[in-house]
Write an enzyme that holds these catalytic residues in place. Structure first.
Site, PDB file in Angstrom:
ATOM      1  N   THR A   1      -2.851   5.962  -4.081  1.00 56.14           N
ATOM      2  CA  THR A   1      -2.181   6.729  -3.092  1.00 56.14           C
ATOM      3  C   THR A   1      -0.607   6.588  -4.213  1.00 56.14           C
ATOM      4  O   THR A   1      -0.324   7.415  -5.253  1.00 56.14           O
ATOM      5  CB  THR A   1      -1.349   6.375  -1.978  1.00 56.14           C
ATOM      6  OG1 THR A   1      -1.448   5.055  -2.050  1.00 56.14           O
ATOM      7  CG2 THR A   1      -2.639   6.764  -1.151  1.00 56.14           C
TER       8      THR A   1
ATOM      9  N   ASP B   1      -9.305   1.045   1.471  1.00 57.38           N
ATOM     10  CA  ASP B   1      -9.210   1.569   0.060  1.00 57.38           C
ATOM     11  C   ASP B   1     -10.510   1.271  -0.592  1.00 57.38           C
ATOM     12  O   ASP B   1     -11.261   2.451  -0.986  1.00 57.38           O
ATOM     13  CB  ASP B   1      -8.259   0.357  -0.859  1.00 57.38           C
ATOM     14  CG  ASP B   1      -6.482   1.198  -0.358  1.00 57.38           C
ATOM     15  OD1 ASP B   1      -6.354   2.158   0.441  1.00 57.38           O
ATOM     16  OD2 ASP B   1      -5.637   0.944  -1.490  1.00 57.38           O
TER      17      ASP B   1
ATOM     18  N   ASP C   1       1.146  -1.000  -0.145  1.00 59.54           N
ATOM     19  CA  ASP C   1       0.163  -0.079  -0.169  1.00 59.54           C
ATOM     20  C   ASP C   1       0.705   1.026   0.163  1.00 59.54           C
ATOM     21  O   ASP C   1       1.850   1.069   1.101  1.00 59.54           O
ATOM     22  CB  ASP C   1      -1.113   0.207   1.277  1.00 59.54           C
ATOM     23  CG  ASP C   1      -2.175   0.674   1.382  1.00 59.54           C
ATOM     24  OD1 ASP C   1      -2.837   0.776   0.362  1.00 59.54           O
ATOM     25  OD2 ASP C   1      -1.957   1.984   1.938  1.00 59.54           O
TER      26      ASP C   1
HETATM   27  P1  ADP Z   1      -3.182   2.635  -6.146  1.00 55.00           P
HETATM   28  O1  ADP Z   1      -2.341   2.697  -4.834  1.00 55.00           O
HETATM   29  O2  ADP Z   1      -2.746   3.126  -6.612  1.00 55.00           O
HETATM   30  O3  ADP Z   1      -4.301   2.058  -5.742  1.00 55.00           O
HETATM   31  P2  ADP Z   1      -2.669  -0.163  -6.566  1.00 55.00           P
HETATM   32  O4  ADP Z   1      -1.389  -1.570  -6.031  1.00 55.00           O
HETATM   33  O5  ADP Z   1      -3.943  -0.837  -5.847  1.00 55.00           O
HETATM   34  O6  ADP Z   1      -2.576   0.854  -6.572  1.00 55.00           O
HETATM   35  O7  ADP Z   1      -3.223  -0.699  -7.695  1.00 55.00           O
HETATM   36  C1  ADP Z   1      -4.162   0.043  -8.960  1.00 55.00           C
HETATM   37  C2  ADP Z   1      -3.902   0.395  -9.796  1.00 55.00           C
HETATM   38  O8  ADP Z   1      -3.861  -1.557 -10.443  1.00 55.00           O
HETATM   39  C3  ADP Z   1      -5.203   0.668 -10.673  1.00 55.00           C
HETATM   40  O9  ADP Z   1      -4.195   1.006 -12.260  1.00 55.00           O
HETATM   41  C4  ADP Z   1      -6.296  -0.864 -11.268  1.00 55.00           C
HETATM   42  O10 ADP Z   1      -6.750  -0.872 -12.060  1.00 55.00           O
HETATM   43  C5  ADP Z   1      -5.313  -1.445 -11.121  1.00 55.00           C
HETATM   44  N1  ADP Z   1      -5.630  -3.510 -11.268  1.00 55.00           N
HETATM   45  C6  ADP Z   1      -6.850  -3.878 -10.072  1.00 55.00           C
HETATM   46  N2  ADP Z   1      -6.722  -4.855 -10.325  1.00 55.00           N
HETATM   47  C7  ADP Z   1      -6.684  -4.970 -11.879  1.00 55.00           C
HETATM   48  C8  ADP Z   1      -6.997  -6.243 -12.234  1.00 55.00           C
HETATM   49  N3  ADP Z   1      -7.937  -7.372 -12.131  1.00 55.00           N
HETATM   50  N4  ADP Z   1      -6.272  -6.221 -14.043  1.00 55.00           N
HETATM   51  C9  ADP Z   1      -5.208  -4.679 -13.926  1.00 55.00           C
HETATM   52  N5  ADP Z   1      -5.294  -4.177 -13.253  1.00 55.00           N
HETATM   53  C10 ADP Z   1      -6.304  -3.962 -11.996  1.00 55.00           C
HETATM   54 MG    MG Z   2      -5.328   0.785  -4.882  1.00 52.20          MG
END
Ligand code: ADP
Ligand code: MG
Length: 549
Positions: free
Chosen positions: A96, A392, A63
């Site tokens: 984030t 989240d 995170d």
């Molecule tokens: P953040 O802190 O920015 O939320 P995350 O590690 O939660 O970072 O990643 C968010 C990203 O992952 C977003 O761009 C979201 O669209 C993408 N995402 C989430 N689930 C999937 C999935 N199943 N396949 C592809 N991308 C995904």
């Molecule tokens: Mg996220």
């Protein structure tokens, strides 16, 4: 101003000064280091970081907000990027890493432009235009969603939780997040508003995640102070005390000389009377439950138990606030001043045993908009990752309910924005156009990083995505589990528009701010190990130990 090759010292000993290109280089590098640190965690297949604090406590997480919170970042420009994550967390509750990665990429692209002798002011103004245009394109591209479309809300919650270590119970947790938000949503001046403060998350190790529940009220992780007190009170009248139910120890260290047994007796009696009076006061206003932020003397406990009052001591300040909100009670700072009108109400106050520990459940509260999520799970570390995932999920569901707009995830909206911006760039001339194009390219960092972190070939995928978006396949992004370009709406990977809107806004604002600085005057060393200056290329990036991280 003449550009200096060497930092010039005009301040007292220990001070530092960086001017012109040196200042920009240093600040860009510092910001980028922060961004690179969290980049590998982006997306469901991002890696985890193990954070060890000075007490030796370990947190394992991917995170972004948590990582940056735990890191002790000293460099002022690096702090500005950390601020991007904080704003994102406050405004949206998710995205984030996305925001910080975009900021890092904007900085990287600006460095290239600066190297081509584009003036930082021009880069800054180009970025500003690009950010505004991006916002317009984003709003046009967003899709409306109905607050009652639970299926859609669940998909949004699940997208936010994917890859956060809560896969096993994603559906249970997603549903909990949606239900919790739906409980607290209210219409204010014709608009849906969600105050996520109303959703309290309480953790208890033991059981499995599937045992996690949503409670209509507040849970206090404490037990009643005396076993003679009732365990359960219906139609409770609740007093909240910020003060101790104790006789104050003599404040100064003055000794009390007791010269004869009678005096001792009188002294004890006097104390007893004072405690009795406190309990009598509570009883007289009609309270049947007392939550005390401080201690409760043994004798006071005894009197309270005798009066059939359920009391809890050493309640956390945040819990006191939550109780005040939920029950409508006013927190009293002096027992003498307590009045009936200060009391709050709840349909039921109940002590329950959860995994061998007592917890107090305050349910059917005066304000039905106070809810708690009781998270269960095998280990402390696991529950903590579940909590972050759920946090989240609550954030994204709340954003979508408030704004009513969504976009496709998995890099789809970023690709579409990049495409739109490149078209817009042609309306502008010269160097500004260069900056807008750079901004557009920078947004592709999201799909690229998602692919990289999943061990996929980012180059091929990006080429494929660009051509799909050219042929109007707006919602195509990367399914990181199959490695294919797919329609993300169909794949159920959906995000609130606000994630992107806010990420672009704060990433561009902070980048512009950093670009506009051409002089850094520091009274002392810029934190332990300011990043290496102007080394060849970005070779210094690997050396993160230098930032005191
Ligand atoms: P953040 O802190 O920015 O939320 P995350 O590690 O939660 O970072 O990643 C968010 C990203 O992952 C977003 O761009 C979201 O669209 C993408 N995402 C989430 N689930 C999937 C999935 N199943 N396949 C592809 N991308 C995904
Ligand atoms: Mg996220």
């Amino acid at each position: 101003m003449a550009q200096m090759k060497q930092p010039m010292s005009v301040t007292e000993d220990g001070g530092q000064r960086f001017i012109g290109r040196d200042a920009q280089r240093m600040n860009i590098l510092a910001g980028r280091i922060v961004s690179e640190t969290v980049k590998t965690t982006l997306g469901p297949r991002g890696m985890d970081k193990m954070l060890v604090d000075s007490m030796g406590d370990v947190v394992i997480t991917n995170d972004g907000a948590t990582i940056l919170k735990e890191m002790d970042i000293a460099h002022p420009a690096a702090k500005m990027i950390v601020e991007v994550a904080k704003t994102q967390d406050d405004e949206v509750g998710d995205g984030t890493t996305t925001a910080v990665v975009i900021a890092g990429e904007l900085l990287k692209k600006s460095e290239i432009l600066l190297d081509q002798n584009v003036h930082p002011t021009v880069v800054a103004s180009g970025y500003k235009i690009a950010a505004e245009e991006a916002d317009t394109i984003l709003k046009k591209m967003a899709i409306k969603v109905d607050i009652n479309d639970s299926d859609m809300l669940l998909k949004i919650a699940n997208t936010a939780m994917t890859g956060k270590g809560a896969e096993k119970a994603k559906d249970t947790l997603g549903k909990l997040a949606v239900d919790a938000v739906k409980q607290v949503v209210e219409k204010v001046n014709g608009k849906w508003e969600v105050d996520t403060e109303n959703i309290k998350i309480e953790k208890k190790v033991g059981g499995s995640v599937e045992d996690s529940t949503l409670i209509q009220g507040i849970i206090i992780d404490k037990e009643r102070v005396h076993s003679g007190m009732p365990e359960r009170i219906n139609n409770a009248k609740i007093a909240l005390l910020a003060t101790a139910m104790e006789v104050k120890e003599t404040e100064t260290d003055a000794e009390i000389r007791i010269t004869d047994p009678e005096m001792l007796q009188r002294f004890i009696e006097q104390e007893e009377n004072m405690l009795k009076k406190m309990v009598d006061k509570i009883k007289s206003v009609g309270a049947t439950v007392v939550f005390c932020q401080k201690g409760i003397d043994d004798l006071a406990q005894h009197y309270l138990a005798k009066d059939g009052i359920l009391a809890v001591r050493r309640v956390k300040k945040s819990d006191m606030k939550a109780l005040a909100r939920a029950t409508g009670a006013r927190i009293a700072t002096k027992i003498d001043d307590l009045e009936e009108s200060d009391l709050g109400t709840a349909g039921l106050v109940d002590e329950k045993r959860i995994s061998g520990d007592e917890m107090i459940f305050v349910e059917k509260c005066k304000d039905p908009k106070s809810v708690s999520l009781l998270l269960r799970g095998g280990t402390e570390h696991f529950i903590e990752s579940v909590e972050r995932a759920l946090d989240d999920a609550v954030g994204v569901v709340a954003s979508v309910i408030e704004d009513g707009t969504i976009v496709a995830g998995g890099g789809a909206s970023d690709m579409e924005l990049a495409k739109g911006l490149k078209d817009v760039a042609d309306k502008y001339s010269g160097r500004e156009q260069l900056a807008i194009k750079a901004f557009a390219d920078a947004l592709e960092v999201i799909p690229r990083t998602l692919a990289e972190n999943a061990g996929l070939d980012p180059i091929d995928l990006l080429v494929e995505l660009r051509s799909l978006h050219e042929s109007n396949k707006k919602n195509f992004g990367i399914d990181v589990f199959t490695g294919k370009a797919v329609d993300m709406f169909e794949a159920g990977v959906i995000e609130p528009m606000r994630i992107k809107e806010q990420a672009i806004k704060s990433a561009s604002e902070s980048t512009i701010m950093i670009l506009r600085i051409d002089d850094v005057i520091a009274a002392s060393d810029l934190g332990h190990g300011a990043p290496p200056m102007g080394g060849p290329g970005m070779g210094g990036m690997g050396d993160m130990g230098d930032m005191g991280m």
